[in-house]
Enzyme design. Structure first.
Site, PDB file in Angstrom:
ATOM      1  N   GLU A 143     -17.059-104.542 -26.992  1.00 24.11           N
ATOM      2  CA  GLU A 143     -17.829-105.030 -26.293  1.00 24.11           C
ATOM      3  C   GLU A 143     -18.881-104.963 -27.598  1.00 24.11           C
ATOM      4  OE1 GLU A 143     -20.975-103.656 -25.040  1.00 24.11           O
ATOM      5  OE2 GLU A 143     -20.441-101.578 -26.959  1.00 24.11           O
ATOM      6  N   SER A 164     -21.578 -97.289 -26.162  1.00 25.70           N
ATOM      7  CA  SER A 164     -22.313 -98.084 -27.267  1.00 25.70           C
ATOM      8  C   SER A 164     -22.459 -97.164 -28.250  1.00 25.70           C
ATOM      9  CB  SER A 164     -24.052 -98.633 -27.053  1.00 25.70           C
ATOM     10  OG  SER A 164     -24.798 -99.199 -27.823  1.00 25.70           O
ATOM     11  N   HIS A 201     -21.932-103.301 -22.053  1.00 27.33           N
ATOM     12  CA  HIS A 201     -23.761-103.726 -22.083  1.00 27.33           C
ATOM     13  C   HIS A 201     -23.959-104.159 -21.028  1.00 27.33           C
ATOM     14  CE1 HIS A 201     -23.631-101.303 -25.673  1.00 27.33           C
ATOM     15  NE2 HIS A 201     -24.957-101.413 -25.544  1.00 27.33           N
TER      16      HIS A 201
END
Length: 313
Positions: A214, A116, A279
Site C-alpha cells: 500500500e 506506513s 492509509h
C-alpha cells in the site's frame, strides 16, 4: 520463508508504551488515542520524547538519538508488554540502525504495532529479531481515534486473536489475478520497501511470502518507479501472492489499478486489490510473519495460527 516467533497477546491491565520513531505527533490526537487504550483496560505510558520536534527538520519527532533512545528503553522495559507507534510520517530509516538489536533480541518477544513509515521497523524486526509484528492503526492517528472498524479489529487482534484468524476485506476486495496462495505475510508501504533495498540487514527477497503493499500520496510514476525497482532487483522473485491495500491521495485509482496490473500481473501469482489495510478508513490489522492462505476470489486471508500466542505464564 519461515513463520516468525509470535509474541504473547495482551491481557487487561497490560502496560503498553507509545513511541514516536518517525514524524511529529499532534498532542490532542495522542490524548484521544490514550483514552481509547485506557478504555480497553490497558496502561499506556508515553515515551519522554514523543511530543518533541527536531530543531532543524520539522518533519521529525525529535532527534534521531532521542527517538531511538525512547524506542530502546520502551522495548527493554520488562514491565512493557507492547510498543505502539504514535504515527508514521518519516524518520525510521534515520534511527533504526541506532538501535541495539542484541538488546532487543535479549528483551524477548513483545507486541509491536505501526504502519506506513514504520515499514522499515517491521522489516528490521523480521530480519534482525525474527519476530511477528502488527501492521495496523497507530495510537495518535485519525483512523484509530475515529473509526470503529479499525479499533475493533485491532482490539480483537491484541486480546482475542483467534477470533480474527479469517480476515475479510469487508466486501471491497476483488481479484486482479484470481487464485489461492499460501505464504508468510510481509510488506507494508511500497515506497519504504523500495527504499530499504541495499541497506544493511535488509531482506534480500520476498520469496515464499504473501506480500502486502500500500502507499499514500504518490503519483503513478513514483509508484511505477518503486515497483520496477523491486522487480529489477529480483526482490519479487518467488513471491506466492500479493494483497493490495489503500492508495490514499495517490493518482486516481483507475490509473493506479492499471499500473498495478501492468507491473504485478506478469508474476503469475494471485493478486487481490482493495483489501482494506493501510492509509484508508477502517484499516484492518495484518500480522506480518504469520503463515496464511490468500483466496483472491473470495477476498479472504486465513491465518494458519492466531497472530499472537497465548501467555503460558
Amino acid at each position: 520463508m519461515k513463520a516468525l516467533a509470535r509474541p504473547a497477546r495482551l491481557a487487561p491491565g497490560a502496560r503498553v508504551a507509545v513511541v514516536a520513531p518517525s514524524g511529529p505527533v499532534v498532542e490532542e490526537r495522542l490524548a484521544a488515542g490514550l483514552d481509547i487504550l485506557r478504555g480497553w483496560d490497558l496502561d499506556p505510558v508515553v515515551a519522554p520524547h514523543v511530543l518533541d520536534r527536531h530543531p532543524e527538520f520539522s518533519y521529525l519527532a525529535g532527534t534521531d538519538a532521542d527517538r531511538a533512545a525512547d524506542f530502546q528503553a520502551a522495548w527493554c522495559d520488562p514491565d512493557v508488554a507492547a510498543v505502539l507507534c504514535a504515527r508514521g510520517g518519516y524518520g525510521v530509516q534515520r534511527m533504526v540502525d541506532l538501535l541495539d538489536w542484541d538488546a532487543i533480541r535479549a528483551a524477548g518477544p513483545k507486541v509491536f504495532l505501526g504502519f506506513s513509515d514504520i515499514t522499515a521497523l517491521h522489516e528490521a524486526f523480521a530480519n534482525r529479531a525474527g519476530l511477528v509484528t502488527l501492521h495496523g492503526p497507530m495510537a495518535a492517528a485519525v483512523d484509530f481515534i475515529k473509526n470503529t472498524r479499525a479499533q475493533e479489529h485491532l482490539r480483537a487482534t491484541l486480546f482475542e486473536p483467534e477470533t480474527v484468524r479469517v480476515i475479510e476485506s469487508g466486501g471491497g476486495a476483488a481479484p486482479l489475478v484470481p487464485g489461492r496462495a499460501s505464504g508468510v505475510l510481509l510488506g507494508g508501504c511500497l515506497s519504504m520497501l523500495a527504499a530499504d533495498l541495499g541497506t544493511p540487514h535488509a531482506r534480500t527477497s520476498a520469496r515464499g511470502g504473501l506480500l502486502c503493499l500500500e502507499d499514500v500520496g504518490e503519483e503513478t510514476y513514483r509508484l511505477d518507479r518503486a515497483l520496477t525497482q523491486l522487480l529489477r532487483a529480483g526482490w519479487l522473485d518467488g513471491v506466492t501472492g500479493i494483497l493490495l491495500g489503500s492508495w490514499a491521495r495517490c493518482s486516481p485509482y483507475e490509473r493506479v489499478r492499471t499500473l498495478l496490473t501492468d507491473r504485478l500481473g506478469g508474476l503469475g501469482v494471485p493478486v487481490v486489490e482493495e483489501f482494506g489495510f493501510g492509509h484508508g478508513e477502517g484499516a484492518l490489522t495484518i500480522p506480518f510473519g504469520v503463515r496464511a492462505e490468500l483466496d483472491a476470489d473470495a477476498g479472504t486471508l486465513t491465518l494458519e495460527e492466531p497472530a499472537l500466542a497465548r501467555n503460558l505464564s
